[in-house]
Design an enzyme around this catalytic site. Structure first.
Site, PDB file in Angstrom:
ATOM      1  N   LYS A  21       0.855  -1.193   0.000  1.00  0.00           N
ATOM      2  CA  LYS A  21       0.000   0.000   0.000  1.00  0.00           C
ATOM      3  C   LYS A  21       0.886   1.236   0.000  1.00  0.00           C
ATOM      4  O   LYS A  21       1.560   1.519   0.988  1.00  0.00           O
ATOM      5  CB  LYS A  21      -0.921   0.053   1.213  1.00  0.00           C
ATOM      6  CG  LYS A  21      -1.929   1.211   1.086  1.00  0.00           C
ATOM      7  CD  LYS A  21      -2.603   1.602   2.390  1.00  0.00           C
ATOM      8  CE  LYS A  21      -1.861   2.665   3.165  1.00  0.00           C
ATOM      9  NZ  LYS A  21      -1.721   3.974   2.505  1.00  0.00           N
TER      10      LYS A  21
ATOM     11  N   GLU B 110       9.559   0.578  10.863  1.00  0.00           N
ATOM     12  CA  GLU B 110      10.607   1.586  10.780  1.00  0.00           C
ATOM     13  C   GLU B 110       9.884   2.913  10.995  1.00  0.00           C
ATOM     14  O   GLU B 110       9.135   3.359  10.134  1.00  0.00           O
ATOM     15  CB  GLU B 110      11.302   1.484   9.420  1.00  0.00           C
ATOM     16  CG  GLU B 110      12.680   2.073   9.406  1.00  0.00           C
ATOM     17  CD  GLU B 110      12.633   3.536   9.034  1.00  0.00           C
ATOM     18  OE1 GLU B 110      12.497   4.363   9.974  1.00  0.00           O
ATOM     19  OE2 GLU B 110      12.730   3.848   7.845  1.00  0.00           O
TER      20      GLU B 110
ATOM     21  N   CYS C  71      12.916  10.462   8.474  1.00  0.00           N
ATOM     22  CA  CYS C  71      12.818   9.832   9.789  1.00  0.00           C
ATOM     23  C   CYS C  71      14.150   9.972  10.533  1.00  0.00           C
ATOM     24  O   CYS C  71      14.180   9.972  11.760  1.00  0.00           O
ATOM     25  CB  CYS C  71      12.420   8.371   9.659  1.00  0.00           C
ATOM     26  SG  CYS C  71      13.406   7.482   8.468  1.00  0.00           S
TER      27      CYS C  71
ATOM     28  N   GLU D 134       8.799  14.842  17.039  1.00  0.00           N
ATOM     29  CA  GLU D 134       9.272  14.795  15.665  1.00  0.00           C
ATOM     30  C   GLU D 134       8.549  15.891  14.876  1.00  0.00           C
ATOM     31  O   GLU D 134       7.324  15.904  14.808  1.00  0.00           O
ATOM     32  CB  GLU D 134       8.968  13.423  15.065  1.00  0.00           C
ATOM     33  CG  GLU D 134       9.653  13.207  13.750  1.00  0.00           C
ATOM     34  CD  GLU D 134       9.519  11.776  13.242  1.00  0.00           C
ATOM     35  OE1 GLU D 134       8.484  11.141  13.496  1.00  0.00           O
ATOM     36  OE2 GLU D 134      10.470  11.291  12.590  1.00  0.00           O
TER      37      GLU D 134
END
Lengths: 521, 509
Positions: free
Chosen positions: B201, B277, B311, B408
């Site tokens: 996806k 991850e 990331c 983040e």
């Protein structure tokens, strides 16, 4: 040049797929091959072509006709020195080759495989012309394995990992897997291209530089590949290729003080010389892939059709010129007669002839020396009381063709049961019990390959453990793949080629230890 | 000692940069199942936008549970015992992956342009970095296909024992929008080299390049059903994958928040294997003895690369006291040099954020930084009047308890902190729920090695940052993820180990 060469190859392919070539047409094709070859018949050093320092040349002969194909520059010590110098320069710290990303070495090897695939028909034709093996085999088997081998090692180039080591004390410790350096590689004439790929693949994937001596019987295809090495983009000096003879060029490599490693494939006799030369010079690393007298054990419960066909293939493939040839076929007592009868029938149906004919299963032996040696073994077999069941003679009035030959009632102490014949001569021996056959199969100075045919799981596992050989096949023979290691026990060699194991021979392990203020897990 | 660096590397690192395609046509907008294109079962579509212009690019078939079911069925069939994919030589799987790499190389310009229009990524970055990484990763995994060795074991007793390394089976793979193609390749390449089948996806923001890859996968010659691509949204298509009873493994790259949902869904359904991850708040520690020029540049790129949407973004820079002021000054100078604009245009150095949601979230975090007392040195607001552009922003005097030091941000916002001692900075660097990446800059070998051991992160860089390569495993400690991608380690996540033991009459060494 590529255009001329490829046209010639297409003609070879399309000329007449079924019938033998008319002699005149065949010669014309060879003449065109020669014309296209003119420039590759020299020594390849630093991505350039050189005459021999001595200016000497030697003839390469078509074994199907005994005619000279062309003259090739004859490398000797002075040429080996030049090549080693080039290789050393290419291996210097800070050189393009040493600084190259490992993945890029893989890319170059993949590119070389692409180029060989592009010129596959031409290379196969060249191999057939120079070596005598059937064109269909050269094209479908040899070239296929060459391409796959190079691609396999291309993949390894950035995957031969060093380790970090949990060393006692306040230290950080790791290993670097470094290339050995200048590798001398001496290859045989029975699978010229494939042996070249087996040698170049692991050496280049791991970042070594190479000085290769190709067999004097079959230098042509290797020199053509040299050209592709340059086209693929390998830096000058990484691959150097010297056509020449063993006692001169070969000896110069094995006793060279600046060659870090020598890899040899050939006879056990010469293997001894190589190891000795390495010991007497600079203790260079040695890997050897030598002769064999491989046992093929047929138990009475085996699938008979399959066993007969595989045993036939195991011995006769490539005119019997295989180091792993199944040259001692041990057949269990109760099926012995039927097996012998069917093996003779199969050998008689083997098609011997012009190797460019697609129907041909067996071409000529590689040269006159081998031809005579094999006929000598056949005489010895008859003299010592083995039963000659078919064949036994030359198969044509010119060229080095020998009839497919089968001996029955062979005893373990006969010359043909102990020595490597390297020709289309099959020995069938009888046995009663599994313990007996294991003992007899292992009673050889060789230990390259072995096979057992049985449907019984216990027997298969037991025999595969008991046989002293680097490769054991169960219900099959001559199954090769770049993934599987190959090499010999005992006098059949040292070290392994192919597979991950094949990388070890081309790597030096460097242990690096750094003092740290405080170690933590 | 010779100069280091890749400037004189003999390998031709990158091709020349062409101009982006002017008339990119979007050919593939449907769901890719069984090497065929399908409408969504529901008939629904969703819109895809260019984040630089806020204009609609096209509409895409919207996959949901029913489409995931279809895809899983196809993948399961392709994985049946005796199927073309299961009976294929391992080396042939490698050859197909190499072929796919060739095709990606051929269509590099199309894919890079697509990535720029759909993801707001600088064209030069997309063409050179993203596509370069895709090609190399495919080739790297191609090489592993026939090298994933099982072992034979010297088991006690009269037995012959070996392991088979078998594929896990049907793998669901859910990928993010920040590196659409690279993440697509990071997921499918190891899965396929080990012989799995996949249902991917792609992110709803950036489905275009993944669907284009569907056409190349078919062209390369992968059998039908081996790769299936279902564009759609997380709560629908993504949830259908992670809850699916007939998916053997799910791999997800994205936020830590969604990572928790994935793992929970796997636990609730069929205990499928999970690799994650996730996010990070990665520290860079810069000592006074470091090469200051290099440290400023790496720290800058480590944060601002791809608009800060990484990331691994180096979003906490710890600088030793004596050089703190100088480091901040130079970092501001560096951040002010940017030219923002349409990422297709030459000379543009920063493109837009991916979408309005991200844009607003980043601006909100910038506000919190100002409110909580960090010093805004430059930037701090939106740029231009259309598209989701944010000015390169630098905060100094950041303290560990501020939101911008803990959360983040995923945007072009750099936080610079001060430290005095080694012990202090180790404690502060590790004081986070994340553990994805970290770096230290120093010329002192003792300090360097102390930090490589002390930092709790899946990747530690010394005197560099963002150095990623297909050979090196990547993944997170703590809440930055489970498992590793890439390198040999990456194969383990796509391999089931089967131990086979055969009774034999007599064991011999």
């Amino acid at each position: 040049m590529g255009e001329v060469v490829l046209t010639a190859a297409w003609e070879l392919l399309n000329f007449n797929g079924v019938c033998c070539y008319p002699v005149s047409g065949f010669s014309a094709v060879i003449a065109r091959l020669n014309a296209a070859l003119l420039f590759v018949l020299q020594i390849f050093i630093n991505n350039e072509w050189h005459d021999a320092v001595s200016k000497k040349t030697f003839p390469s002969v078509n074994p199907a006709t005994g005619e000279v194909i062309c003259q090739v520059a004859e490398g000797d010590k002075a040429d080996v020195d030049k090549a080693v110098k080039a290789a050393k320069a290419a291996f210097q710290l800070g050189s393009p080759w040493r600084r190259m990303d490992a993945s890029h070495r893989g890319k170059l090897l993949n590119h070389l495989a692409d180029l060989i695939e592009r010129d596959r028909a031409y290379l196969a034709a060249l191999e057939t012309l120079d070596n005598g093996k059937p064109y269909s085999v050269a094209y479908l088997v040899d070239l296929d394995m060459v391409v796959k081998c190079l691609r396999y090692f291309a993949g390894w180039s950035d995957k031969f990992h060093g380790k970090t080591i949990p060393l006692d004390g306040d230290f950080f410790c790791y290993t670097r897997h470094e290339p050995v350096g200048v590798c001398g590689q001496i290859i045989p004439w029975n699978f010229p291209l494939l042996m070249q790929a087996w040698k170049l693949g692991p050496a280049l994937a791991t970042g070594n530089v190479v000085v290769m001596k190709v067999a004097e019987q079959t230098p042509l295809s290797a020199l053509y590949v040299a050209n592709l090495v340059k086209e693929a983009g390998f830096p000058p000096g990484v691959v150097n290729i010297i056509p020449g003879y063993g006692p001169t060029a070969g000896a110069a490599i094995s006793s060279h003080m600046e060659v870090d490693k020598v890899a040899f494939t050939g006879s056990t006799e010469v293997g001894h010389l190589i190891q000795k030369a390495a010991a007497e010079s600079n203790l260079k690393r040695v890997t050897l892939e030598l002769g064999g007298k491989s046992p093929n054990i047929i138990m009475s419960d085996a699938d008979m059709d399959w066993a007969v066909e595989q045993a036939h293939f195991a011995l006769f493939f490539n005119q019997g010129q295989c180091c792993c040839a199944g040259s001692r076929t041990y057949v269990q007592e109760d099926i012995y007669h039927e097996f012998v009868e069917r093996s003779v029938e199969r050998a008689k149906s083997r098609v011997v002839g012009n190797p460019f004919d697609f129907k041909t299963e067996q071409g000529p032996q590689v040269d006159e020396e081998q031809f005579k040696k094999i006929l000598g073994y056949i005489s010895a077999g008859k003299r010592e009381g083995a039963k000659l069941l078919c064949g036994g003679n030359p198969a044509a009035d010119r060229g080095y063709f020998i009839q497919p030959t089968v001996f029955g009632d062979v005893q373990d102490n006969m010359t043909i049961a102990r020595e490597e014949i390297f020709g289309p001569v099959m020995q069938i021996l009888k046995f009663k019990t599994i313990e007996e056959v294991i003992e007899r199969a292992n009673d050889s100075k060789y230990g390259l390959a072995a096979a057992v045919f049985t449907k019984d799981l216990d027997k298969a596992n037991y025999v595969s453990q008991a046989l002293r050989a680097g490769t054991v096949w169960i219900n099959c023979y001559d199954v090769f793949g770049a993934q599987a290691p190959f090499g010999g026990y005992k006098a059949s060699g040292s070290g392994r080629e192919l597979g991950q194991y094949g990388l070890d021979a081309y790597l030096e392990v460097k242990n690096v230890t750094i003092k740290v203020p405080q170690k933590n897990s | 000692m010779k100069k280091q660096g890749s400037d004189s590397n003999p390998a031709p690192v990158n091709p020349a940069l062409p101009e982006p395609l002017k008339d990119l046509k979007i050919k593939y907008t449907k769901i890719f199942i069984n090497n065929e294109w399908h409408d969504s079962v529901s008939g629904k579509k969703f819109e895809v936008f260019n984040p630089a212009t806020e204009e609609k690019i096209c509409e895409i078939e919207e996959g949901d549970k029913a489409d995931v079911d279809k895809a899983v069925k196809a993948a399961r069939k392709a994985f049946e015992l005796g199927s073309p994919w299961r009976t294929m030589d391992a080396s042939e799987r490698g050859r197909l992956l190499n072929k796919l790499a060739d095709l990606v190389e051929r269509d590099r310009l199309i894919l890079a342009t697509m990535e720029t229009i759909d993801g707001g990524k600088l064209f030069s970055t997309a063409y050179l970095m993203d596509l370069g990484a895709c090609i190399k990763t495919l080739r790297y995994c191609a090489g592993w296909a026939d090298k994933n060795h099982g072992r034979t074991m010297p088991m006690d007793g009269n037995f012959f024992t070996f392991t088979r390394h078998e594929p896990v089976g049907v793998c669901g793979q859910i990928i993010p929008w920040n590196f659409p193609l690279v993440m697509f390749v990071w997921k499918i390449a190891p899965a396929l080299c080990c012989g799995n089948t996949v249902v991917v996806k792609p992110a709803e923001q950036t489905p275009l390049s993944a669907l284009y890859m569907g056409s190349l996968i078919k062209e390369a010659g992968f059998p039908p059903g081996v790769v299936n691509i279902v564009p759609g949204f997380g709560p629908t298509a993504g949830a259908a994958i992670s809850h699916h009873m007939d998916i053997d493994k799910v791999a997800f790259t994205g936020s830590t928040e969604v990572g928790k949902l994935i793992k929970e869904a796997a636990g609730k359904s069929n205990l499928k294997r999970v690799t994650l991850e996730l996010g990070g708040k990665s520290p860079i520690v810069i000592f006074a003895d470091a090469d200051l020029d290099a440290a400023v540049e790496f720290a800058h790129i480590g944060l601002f690369y791809h608009q800060g949407q990484c990331c691994i973004a180096a979003s906490r820079i710890f600088v030793e006291e004596p050089i703190y002021d100088e480091f901040v000054r130079r970092s501001i100078d560096r951040a002010k040099k940017y030219t923002l604009g349409n990422p297709l245009l030459p000379g543009v150095q920063q493109g837009p954020q991916i979408d309005k949601e991200q844009f607003q979230k980043i601006l909100e975090l910038i506000e919190s930084g100002k409110k909580e007392g960090a010093k805004l040195e430059c930037g701090g607001g939106p740029w231009g009047n259309k598209g989701y552009f944010i000015q390169p922003t630098v905060f100094s005097n950041v303290t560990d308890d501020m939101r911008i030091a803990k959360e983040e941000i995923f945007g072009p916002v750099q936080q610079i902190m001060k430290f005095k001692t080694t012990d202090e900075v180790i404690r502060r660097a590790n004081n986070t729920t994340y553990g994805l990446a970290a770096a230290v800059f120093t010329k002192d070998v003792d300090k360097a090695l102390t930090f490589t051991a002390a930092l709790q992160a899946g990747t530690v860089w010394v005197n560099c940052y963002s150095a990623l390569s297909a050979q090196c495993p990547f993944g997170g400690f703590k809440m930055s993820g489970n498992g590793r991608e890439m390198g040999e380690y990456g194969l383990h996540e796509y391999t089931e180990v089967k131990t086979v033991t055969i009774k034999i009459p007599q064991k011999n060494s």
